[in-house]
Design a protein around this motif. Structure first.
Motif, PDB file in Angstrom:
ATOM      1  N   ASN A 232      34.365  35.384  43.884  1.00 60.47           N
ATOM      2  CA  ASN A 232      33.389  36.479  43.918  1.00 60.47           C
ATOM      3  C   ASN A 232      32.464  36.493  42.701  1.00 60.47           C
ATOM      4  O   ASN A 232      31.713  37.433  42.492  1.00 60.47           O
ATOM      5  CB  ASN A 232      34.089  37.837  44.080  1.00 60.47           C
TER       6      ASN A 232
ATOM      7  N   THR B  68      41.867  35.247  39.637  1.00 65.90           N
ATOM      8  CA  THR B  68      42.898  35.525  40.636  1.00 65.90           C
ATOM      9  C   THR B  68      42.398  35.309  42.055  1.00 65.90           C
ATOM     10  O   THR B  68      43.196  35.189  42.977  1.00 65.90           O
ATOM     11  CB  THR B  68      43.414  36.975  40.497  1.00 65.90           C
ATOM     12  N   ASP B  69      41.067  35.251  42.220  1.00 61.94           N
ATOM     13  CA  ASP B  69      40.517  35.013  43.557  1.00 61.94           C
ATOM     14  C   ASP B  69      40.106  33.544  43.766  1.00 61.94           C
ATOM     15  O   ASP B  69      39.184  33.248  44.524  1.00 61.94           O
ATOM     16  CB  ASP B  69      39.344  35.950  43.842  1.00 61.94           C
TER      17      ASP B  69
ATOM     18  N   LEU C 225      39.755  30.135  45.363  1.00 58.53           N
ATOM     19  CA  LEU C 225      39.697  29.906  46.799  1.00 58.53           C
ATOM     20  C   LEU C 225      39.577  28.415  47.104  1.00 58.53           C
ATOM     21  O   LEU C 225      38.739  27.727  46.524  1.00 58.53           O
ATOM     22  CB  LEU C 225      38.489  30.642  47.391  1.00 58.53           C
TER      23      LEU C 225
END
Length: 176
Positions: free
Chosen positions: A23, A49-50, A52
């Motif tokens: 993000n 933490t995101d 991908l």
């Protein structure tokens, strides 16, 4: 009807993609991560933490994490949650230069979770201020992904003015 046919289809297996900050919350764009580091062994994140990973398949078979700039040598370390990796069937081995080789077929989510734990630390009190660049790629058994870059900038301490007053009393007798 007694007829038989042969069907051929050219299936192209596109490479996986990895994004260390999906993000872009760290201010990095594209597939990259942006952060800061300090000295004295302070541990800082080197992936969000995101994190991908996408692919047209469901598994990743390996990964490479390299600390490409390491001016302070062995004072610099990359950290990864090896217990989490082992619990998900991913083996982690040191590359001997501060990075890691990951191996073992596991799901995209498993590799994402492990790479999201990537951290950096520098043991020196006053580390070299050069940006640290960490390159991360994964492989789906056929193709390597793009190279996602974690760029960490040196976070120097705040400058603070300290006023020191020198008082003289009884000249020739020393200082108080």
């Amino acid at each position: 009807c007694g007829r038989q046919g042969v069907f051929y289809q050219n299936l192209a297996d596109g490479p996986p993609t990895i994004d260390l900050d999906a993000n872009d919350s760290t201010g990095a764009t594209g597939a990259d991560f942006k952060g800061n580091f300090a000295g004295n062994g302070a541990i800082v994140p080197a992936a969000d933490t995101d994190t991908l990973i996408t692919d047209n398949g469901n598994t990743i078979s390996s990964g490479v994490i390299k600390l490409t700039t390491r001016p302070d040598g062995k004072s610099e370390t990359l950290l990864l949650d090896t217990a989490l990796a082992a619990s998900r069937g991913i083996s982690v081995a040191s590359d001997g230069n501060g990075g890691f080789s990951l191996s073992g077929a596991a799901s995209l989510a498993d590799y994402q979770a492990v790479i999201a734990t990537l951290q950096y630390a520098n043991a020196l009190a006053f580390p070299t201020s050069t940006d640290r660049v960490i390159a991360v790629t994964v492989n789906d058994g056929v193709s390597d992904s793009n190279t996602a870059v974690s760029r960490l900038s040196y976070l120097q301490g705040l400058d603070e003015t300290v006023y020191k007053y020198l008082y003289l009393s009884d000249p020739g007798q020393g200082m108080d």
